[in-house]
Design a protein around this motif. Structure first.
Motif, mmCIF file in Angstrom:
data_model
loop_
_atom_site.group_PDB
_atom_site.id
_atom_site.type_symbol
_atom_site.label_atom_id
_atom_site.label_comp_id
_atom_site.label_asym_id
_atom_site.label_seq_id
_atom_site.Cartn_x
_atom_site.Cartn_y
_atom_site.Cartn_z
ATOM 1 N N CYS A 100 -62.454 -37.032 4.101
ATOM 2 C CA CYS A 100 -63.395 -38.135 3.931
ATOM 3 C C CYS A 100 -64.119 -38.032 2.595
ATOM 4 O O CYS A 100 -64.451 -36.927 2.154
ATOM 5 C CB CYS A 100 -64.406 -38.090 5.077
ATOM 6 S SG CYS A 100 -65.676 -39.354 5.001
ATOM 7 N N SER A 101 -64.376 -39.172 1.977
ATOM 8 C CA SER A 101 -65.190 -39.189 0.754
ATOM 9 C C SER A 101 -66.388 -40.129 0.901
ATOM 10 O O SER A 101 -67.007 -40.491 -0.083
ATOM 11 C CB SER A 101 -64.345 -39.625 -0.451
ATOM 12 O OG SER A 101 -63.893 -40.950 -0.272
ATOM 13 N N ASN A 102 -66.697 -40.493 2.136
ATOM 14 C CA ASN A 102 -67.843 -41.373 2.380
ATOM 15 C C ASN A 102 -69.116 -40.559 2.546
ATOM 16 O O ASN A 102 -69.092 -39.420 3.013
ATOM 17 C CB ASN A 102 -67.630 -42.207 3.642
ATOM 18 C CG ASN A 102 -66.496 -43.185 3.492
ATOM 19 O OD1 ASN A 102 -66.091 -43.497 2.390
ATOM 20 N ND2 ASN A 102 -65.964 -43.644 4.603
ATOM 21 N N LEU A 103 -70.228 -41.168 2.190
ATOM 22 C CA LEU A 103 -71.539 -40.552 2.357
ATOM 23 C C LEU A 103 -72.202 -41.174 3.581
ATOM 24 O O LEU A 103 -72.272 -42.401 3.695
ATOM 25 C CB LEU A 103 -72.406 -40.799 1.122
ATOM 26 C CG LEU A 103 -73.803 -40.192 1.161
ATOM 27 C CD1 LEU A 103 -73.724 -38.674 1.057
ATOM 28 C CD2 LEU A 103 -74.653 -40.763 0.031
ATOM 29 N N PHE A 104 -72.665 -40.327 4.485
ATOM 30 C CA PHE A 104 -73.388 -40.791 5.667
ATOM 31 C C PHE A 104 -74.790 -40.227 5.641
ATOM 32 O O PHE A 104 -75.017 -39.111 5.165
ATOM 33 C CB PHE A 104 -72.672 -40.366 6.951
ATOM 34 C CG PHE A 104 -71.380 -41.084 7.169
ATOM 35 C CD1 PHE A 104 -71.354 -42.321 7.798
ATOM 36 C CD2 PHE A 104 -70.192 -40.551 6.716
ATOM 37 C CE1 PHE A 104 -70.168 -43.000 7.984
ATOM 38 C CE2 PHE A 104 -68.997 -41.220 6.895
ATOM 39 C CZ PHE A 104 -68.986 -42.451 7.529
ATOM 40 N N CYS A 105 -75.712 -41.007 6.161
ATOM 41 C CA CYS A 105 -77.110 -40.605 6.173
ATOM 42 C C CYS A 105 -77.616 -40.581 7.610
ATOM 43 O O CYS A 105 -77.457 -41.567 8.343
ATOM 44 C CB CYS A 105 -77.926 -41.590 5.342
ATOM 45 S SG CYS A 105 -79.691 -41.259 5.355
ATOM 46 N N THR A 116 -73.809 -44.949 3.702
ATOM 47 C CA THR A 116 -74.492 -45.302 2.472
ATOM 48 C C THR A 116 -73.474 -45.663 1.397
ATOM 49 O O THR A 116 -72.573 -44.888 1.108
ATOM 50 C CB THR A 116 -75.365 -44.119 2.004
ATOM 51 O OG1 THR A 116 -76.247 -43.764 3.073
ATOM 52 C CG2 THR A 116 -76.175 -44.475 0.791
ATOM 53 N N LYS A 117 -73.610 -46.840 0.823
ATOM 54 C CA LYS A 117 -72.723 -47.284 -0.254
ATOM 55 C C LYS A 117 -73.096 -46.544 -1.539
ATOM 56 O O LYS A 117 -74.276 -46.429 -1.872
ATOM 57 C CB LYS A 117 -72.845 -48.790 -0.489
ATOM 58 C CG LYS A 117 -72.480 -49.613 0.725
ATOM 59 C CD LYS A 117 -70.996 -49.559 0.984
ATOM 60 C CE LYS A 117 -70.640 -50.443 2.162
ATOM 61 N NZ LYS A 117 -69.431 -50.056 2.826
ATOM 62 N N THR A 162 -80.569 -43.798 -6.634
ATOM 63 C CA THR A 162 -79.729 -44.928 -7.036
ATOM 64 C C THR A 162 -78.373 -44.941 -6.333
ATOM 65 O O THR A 162 -77.651 -45.920 -6.417
ATOM 66 C CB THR A 162 -79.472 -44.898 -8.558
ATOM 67 O OG1 THR A 162 -78.700 -43.728 -8.879
ATOM 68 C CG2 THR A 162 -80.779 -44.903 -9.338
ATOM 69 N N MET A 163 -78.004 -43.838 -5.673
ATOM 70 C CA MET A 163 -76.712 -43.661 -4.986
ATOM 71 C C MET A 163 -75.539 -43.817 -5.957
ATOM 72 O O MET A 163 -74.510 -44.361 -5.637
ATOM 73 C CB MET A 163 -76.565 -44.628 -3.796
ATOM 74 C CG MET A 163 -77.543 -44.328 -2.696
ATOM 75 S SD MET A 163 -77.286 -42.657 -2.080
ATOM 76 C CE MET A 163 -78.878 -42.322 -1.367
ATOM 77 N N ARG A 164 -75.721 -43.283 -7.157
ATOM 78 C CA ARG A 164 -74.666 -43.322 -8.175
ATOM 79 C C ARG A 164 -74.147 -41.906 -8.433
ATOM 80 O O ARG A 164 -74.908 -41.001 -8.717
ATOM 81 C CB ARG A 164 -75.189 -43.933 -9.464
ATOM 82 C CG ARG A 164 -74.139 -44.057 -10.525
ATOM 83 C CD ARG A 164 -74.586 -44.988 -11.649
ATOM 84 N NE ARG A 164 -73.539 -45.140 -12.641
ATOM 85 C CZ ARG A 164 -72.465 -45.901 -12.490
ATOM 86 N NH1 ARG A 164 -72.306 -46.594 -11.393
ATOM 87 N NH2 ARG A 164 -71.556 -45.983 -13.445
ATOM 88 N N TRP A 165 -72.804 -41.756 -8.312
ATOM 89 C CA TRP A 165 -72.130 -40.486 -8.575
ATOM 90 C C TRP A 165 -71.859 -40.327 -10.067
ATOM 91 O O TRP A 165 -71.539 -41.298 -10.755
ATOM 92 C CB TRP A 165 -70.777 -40.429 -7.870
ATOM 93 C CG TRP A 165 -70.830 -40.224 -6.399
ATOM 94 C CD1 TRP A 165 -70.675 -41.175 -5.434
ATOM 95 C CD2 TRP A 165 -70.996 -38.982 -5.703
ATOM 96 N NE1 TRP A 165 -70.744 -40.605 -4.180
ATOM 97 C CE2 TRP A 165 -70.938 -39.249 -4.323
ATOM 98 C CE3 TRP A 165 -71.182 -37.662 -6.121
ATOM 99 C CZ2 TRP A 165 -71.065 -38.252 -3.363
ATOM 100 C CZ3 TRP A 165 -71.312 -36.671 -5.160
ATOM 101 C CH2 TRP A 165 -71.254 -36.979 -3.796
ATOM 102 N N THR A 166 -71.934 -39.081 -10.558
ATOM 103 C CA THR A 166 -71.586 -38.751 -11.929
ATOM 104 C C THR A 166 -70.737 -37.486 -11.924
ATOM 105 O O THR A 166 -71.092 -36.504 -11.265
ATOM 106 C CB THR A 166 -72.854 -38.500 -12.778
ATOM 107 O OG1 THR A 166 -73.688 -39.658 -12.719
ATOM 108 C CG2 THR A 166 -72.513 -38.194 -14.223
ATOM 109 N N TYR A 167 -69.623 -37.521 -12.648
ATOM 110 C CA TYR A 167 -68.815 -36.321 -12.836
ATOM 111 C C TYR A 167 -69.501 -35.463 -13.883
ATOM 112 O O TYR A 167 -69.903 -35.955 -14.939
ATOM 113 C CB TYR A 167 -67.396 -36.704 -13.300
ATOM 114 C CG TYR A 167 -66.574 -35.516 -13.715
ATOM 115 C CD1 TYR A 167 -66.075 -34.623 -12.772
ATOM 116 C CD2 TYR A 167 -66.302 -35.273 -15.051
ATOM 117 C CE1 TYR A 167 -65.328 -33.524 -13.144
ATOM 118 C CE2 TYR A 167 -65.545 -34.183 -15.447
ATOM 119 C CZ TYR A 167 -65.068 -33.303 -14.484
ATOM 120 O OH TYR A 167 -64.334 -32.214 -14.865
ATOM 121 N N ILE A 168 -69.670 -34.172 -13.600
ATOM 122 C CA ILE A 168 -70.321 -33.252 -14.526
ATOM 123 C C ILE A 168 -69.245 -32.442 -15.235
ATOM 124 O O ILE A 168 -68.516 -31.676 -14.595
ATOM 125 C CB ILE A 168 -71.286 -32.279 -13.788
ATOM 126 C CG1 ILE A 168 -72.278 -33.042 -12.913
ATOM 127 C CG2 ILE A 168 -71.961 -31.343 -14.768
ATOM 128 C CD1 ILE A 168 -73.274 -33.871 -13.655
#
Length: 180
Positions: A100-105, A116-117, A162-168
């Motif tokens: 899974c790659s979804n985020l749940f709260c 969560t989108k 903001t629920m924004r992913w960033t690759y580090i």
């Protein structure tokens, strides 16, 4: 160090995720022999009250996944859980069918799940990763990516405001340490 009490009634799991919120320890999912981990039923939630030393299976565990597939995480293992404010964020993990790659709260005040989108550089589905919170960011590291069928050293951050992913992008030499 000695155990001070023997607790009855808790979950018997491996590869679950656990967090502490106030005086309660919440455990989410995990693998248990004898259970059918191919089923897409909702993730079970158990709560240990550290004042009374009593376990409770949270009633939200008994909701039907198929009736609520947009807001309930399916039963899984190898996922992570982090706490930010009064919410627990569950990311990744797998059952015996898929990862899974979804985020749940999970809201610990209202005792409900939301899916969560998120946006940005969303990490590939994985299990066996690790996650931490620093300030308003959740960082995930490593794990086994099902799509690439390999382990990764990738680091991602999720801004929990903001629920924004960033690759580090990481640099430097990878060191392996062997501890005897």
């Amino acid at each position: 160090m000695k155990w001070i009490t023997h607790l009855e009634g808790g979950p018997k799991r491996v590869n679950h995720a656990a967090v502490i919120v106030g005086h309660k320890i919440y455990t989410f999912g995990g693998y248990c022999t004898g259970e059918n981990s191919r089923e897409y039923t909702s993730m079970d939630v158990h709560v240990l009250n550290t004042i009374t030393f009593r376990w409770m299976k949270h009633p939200i565990s008994d909701l039907n996944y198929y009736e609520n597939d947009d807001i309930l995480p399916f039963k899984r293992y190898g996922h992570t859980a982090v706490v930010y404010k009064d919410k627990v964020y569950i990311w990744g993990g797998r059952n015996d069918r898929s990862s899974c790659s979804n985020l749940f709260c999970f809201n610990t005040t209202w005792h409900c799940w939301t899916a969560t989108k998120t946006s940005g550089d969303i990490p590939l589905a994985r299990d066996g990763h690790t996650a931490v919170v620093w300030k308003n960011y959740m960082y995930i590291f490593g794990g086994f990516e099902e799509e690439s069928d390999s382990f990764t050293n990738a680091v991602f951050s999720l801004n929990l405001e903001t629920m924004r992913w960033t690759y580090i992008q990481t640099t430097g030499k990878i060191h392996a340490y062997i501890i005897d």
